[in-house]
Write an enzyme that holds these catalytic residues in place. Structure first.
Site, short mmCIF file in Angstrom:
data_model
loop_
_atom_site.label_atom_id
_atom_site.label_comp_id
_atom_site.label_asym_id
_atom_site.label_seq_id
_atom_site.Cartn_x
_atom_site.Cartn_y
_atom_site.Cartn_z
N ASP A 160 44.77 43.91 38.29
CA ASP A 160 44.87 44.02 39.74
C ASP A 160 44.34 42.71 40.33
O ASP A 160 43.67 41.94 39.63
CB ASP A 160 44.02 45.21 40.21
N ASP A 218 40.39 48.35 40.23
CA ASP A 218 39.15 48.87 40.83
C ASP A 218 39.34 50.23 41.48
O ASP A 218 38.38 50.77 42.04
CB ASP A 218 38.59 47.87 41.84
#
Length: 208
Positions: free
Chosen positions: A11, A176
């Site tokens: 990410d 996350d």
């Protein structure tokens, strides 16, 4: 963690790119748009930002919606873009070197990110700090506004798998968001959720 892994999918925000939400909120307040400061949240984006990140509306249309919500019709697109990107901090150079080591060791690296053109223009510049481009670090970059899908929906993962040819069981996904990781895990990916600003290089300590 690296045993059996051939690919690593990262990410961007909150993993490779540190985020400073407070600075972004202050920037919108300084513009006289406190209503926008209240709804800025990368983890739980407002509807207008989700539409923007899905590629359903343009940057100008998103700025128009922010002006409408705040009643500040005189604020320019450029000023809004500057405030919006205030949450993006510099990428730690150690992470760029980690990605280099992974690629030299034969691992394929990818990005899968809910993102938008305003933020990405800024983020791409962060990858040039060592005289290179963002594409030098990754085999493919999959962005929500280009794929017209958002994590944690299965569809964006499926598009990445089909285009890249990666095997989920041979792939580590670092994100996350627990919701994004849950989808990835259901599809067979190995997953890891770093804490904010965590140095997760220990996952790859066997790679010199």
């Amino acid at each position: 963690m690296i045993e059996g892994i051939r690919n690593v999918v990262f990410d961007l925000g909150g993993v490779l790119v540190p985020l400073n939400l407070d600075r972004c909120k202050k920037a919108f307040i300084a513009l006289g748009m406190p209503q926008i400061a209240e709804i800025i949240d990368p983890c739980h984006p407002a509807a207008m930002i989700r539409d923007f990140e899905r590629g359903d509306i343009t940057a100008h249309e998103m700025c128009e919606e922010m002006r409408r919500v705040s009643g500040r019709h005189e604020i320019t697109d450029e000023a809004i873009a500057k405030a919006y990107t205030a949450f993006i901090e510099e990428i730690p150079s150690k992470l760029l070197r980690l990605i280099d080591r992974l690629r030299i060791a034969g691992y394929r690296t990818y990005i899968l990110s809910n993102n938008n053109p305003i933020a990405m223009k800024h983020i791409r510049g962060l990858f040039t700090i060592e005289g290179r481009n963002m594409t030098d670090y990754f085999d493919r970059i999959y962005l929500s506004y280009e794929q017209h899908e958002l994590k944690p929906d299965v569809a964006i993962f499926s598009k990445m798998i089909a285009d890249s040819g990666i095997v989920p069981e041979e792939t580590l996904f670092i994100d996350d968001s627990a919701h994004n990781l849950a989808t990835a895990q259901q599809l067979g990916f190995a997953v890891y959720q770093p804490d904010p600003n965590e140095d997760f290089s220990h996952l790859f300590e066997m790679i010199k």
